[in-house]
Design an enzyme around this catalytic site. Structure first.
Site: not given
Ligand SMILES: NC(=O)c1ccc[n+]([C@@H]2O[C@H](COP(=O)([O-])OP(=O)(O)OC[C@H]3O[C@@H](n4cnc5c(N)ncnc54)[C@H](O)[C@@H]3O)[C@@H](O)[C@H]2O)c1
Length: 289
Positions: A143, A156
Site C-alpha cells: 500500500s 495497517y
Molecule cells: N482499497 C484501497 O484503497 C487499498 C489501498 C491500498 C492497498 N489496498 C490493499 O488491497 C488489497 C485488496 O483490498 P480491497 O481494497 O480490494 O478490499 P475489499 O474489502 O474490497 O476486498 C478484500 C477481500 O479480502 C477478503 N478477506 C478479508 N479477510 C480475509 C481472510 N482472512 N482470508 C481471505 N480473504 C479475506 C474479503 O472477504 C474481501 O473479499 C488489500 O490487501 C488492501 O490492504 C487497498
C-alpha cells in the site's frame, strides 16, 4: 510474463474489490483462475462471472489467509488440480482504524494475521510450485501506507511495511538464486472498494463515518487498479504504484523524507490525536490504503 492466456493464476481475497477486478481482467486475457476468499459466496460469484469474461477455467475456494494450514492446502490443491501455478497474487486484506493507545490486541492480531501473515503464508506455500513453472511471478499487495506512517493506521502501516520488506528481500533471493520467479510489490493509493466498510475501528470511532470519508478520497476504480497491476506484471516491474495519489506520495516521500510528516498530519485533519474525545478524532482521509 508476456501473456496470461492459459496461465494458472491464484488470487486471494478475490471476492471483492481489487482481487475481484484482477480476476475479471485476467479472465479477459484468457487466464485459468484459482480464486479464494474467506467469503465463499462472494468468491463463487467472482468465479462464475470470470468464466463469462473469458477465463478458460476457474476454481473457487473458501480460504482464510490467516490460517497457515488452509493456505498450504489450497496451494497444493491448486497445483495438483491445475497441473502448475504461474502467477500468485497475495491480495486479501482488511483495515483497522485505531490509535496505538486505543488498539485492542485482538484487532491488532486480526489485522496482522490477514495483511502480513496471509501474504507470508501465501508466498511460502506457492513458492515451490512457482519454482517448477516455466513462467512464474508472485505479486504481493502492500500500500502507500507501506511507504509512510499515518495516525490511527499503525497496525495497517506495520503490516504493509512488512509486506514490502518481505517482498523486496524475496525479489533479491529469487534473482540471486536464478530461479526465474519474478517478484512484484504493489502500492495502491485510494481504491474505491469495500475495504473501509468491512473495516474495524476502535471503540468510539464510527466505521460508517470513516468509510464515508474514505469514499471521498479514494479516486481510483478497482478495474483501473487491475489494469495497472496487469500491465506492471507484463513489464516485470519490481514496484507498481496504483493511482496518481500513490505516485505523488512516492515522490513526496523520497523528496521530503521526514519533512513529509507535518503534511501527513495536516491532511489527517489534526496534529494531535485527542483519544479522549473520539468524536473529534482525526479524519484520516483515505484511512485504508
Ligand atoms: N482499497 C484501497 O484503497 C487499498 C489501498 C491500498 C492497498 N489496498 C490493499 O488491497 C488489497 C485488496 O483490498 P480491497 O481494497 O480490494 O478490499 P475489499 O474489502 O474490497 O476486498 C478484500 C477481500 O479480502 C477478503 N478477506 C478479508 N479477510 C480475509 C481472510 N482472512 N482470508 C481471505 N480473504 C479475506 C474479503 O472477504 C474481501 O473479499 C488489500 O490487501 C488492501 O490492504 C487497498
Amino acid at each position: 510474463m508476456r501473456e496470461f492466456a492459459g496461465k494458472v493464476t491464484a488470487i486471494t481475497g478475490a471476492g471483492s474489490g481489487i482481487g475481484r477486478a484482477l480476476a475479471y481482467e485476467l479472465a479477459r486475457h484468457g487466464a485459468r483462475l484459482a480464486l479464494s476468499d474467506i467469503d465463499e459466496e462472494a468468491v463463487r460469484e467472482t468465479a462464475a462471472v470470470a468464466l463469462g469474461h473469458g477465463a478458460s477455467e476457474t476454481a473457487a475456494s473458501r480460504v482464510d489467509v490467516a490460517d497457515r494450514h488452509a493456505v498450504q492446502a489450497w496451494a497444493d490443491e491448486t497445483a495438483g488440480s491445475f497441473g502448475t501455478v504461474n502467477l500468485v497474487v497475495n491480495n486479501a486484506g482488511v483495515a483497522l482504524t485505531a490509535s496505538v493507545e486505543e488498539m485492542d490486541w485482538d484487532d491488532f492480531e486480526w489485522l496482522m494475521g490477514v495483511n502480513f501473515w496471509g501474504v507470508a503464508y501465501g508466498t511460502k506455500a506457492f513458492l515451490p510450485h512457482l519454482r517448477r513453472a516455466r513462467d512464474a511471478h508472485i505479486v504481493n499487495i502492500s500500500s502507500v501506507f507501506g511507504l509512510m506512517g499515518i495516525p490511527t493506521q499503525s497496525a495497517y502501516c506495520a503490516a504493509k511495511y512488512a509486506v514490502r520488506g518481505f517482498t523486496e528481500s524475496l525479489r533479491h533471493e529469487m534473482r540471486i538464486s536464478g530461479t526465474g520467479v519474478r517478484v512484484t510489490t504493489v502500492h495502491p493509493g485510494g481504491i474505491r472498494t469495500n475495504i473501509a466498510r468491512s473495516a474495524r475501528a476502535a471503540k468510539g470511532r464510527e466505521v460508517a463515518a470513516l468509510a464515508d470519508e474514505f469514499d471521498k478520497v479514494a479516486r481510483t476504480s478497482p478495474e483501473r487498479a487491475a489494469r495497472v497491476i496487469v500491465r506492471g506484471v507484463k513489464r516485470n516491474r519490481s514496484r507498481i504504484f496504483v493511482g496518481p495519489d500513490a505516485t505523488l506520495i512516492d515522490v513526496g516521500q523520497r523528496l521530503l523524507g521526514v519533512g513529509i510528516e507535518p503534511l501527513v498530519r495536516t491532511f489527517s485533519g489534526r496534529s494531535d490525536l485527542g483519544t479522549e474525545t473520539p468524536a473529534t478524532a482525526p479524519r484520516t482521509p483515505g484511512a485504508v490504503r
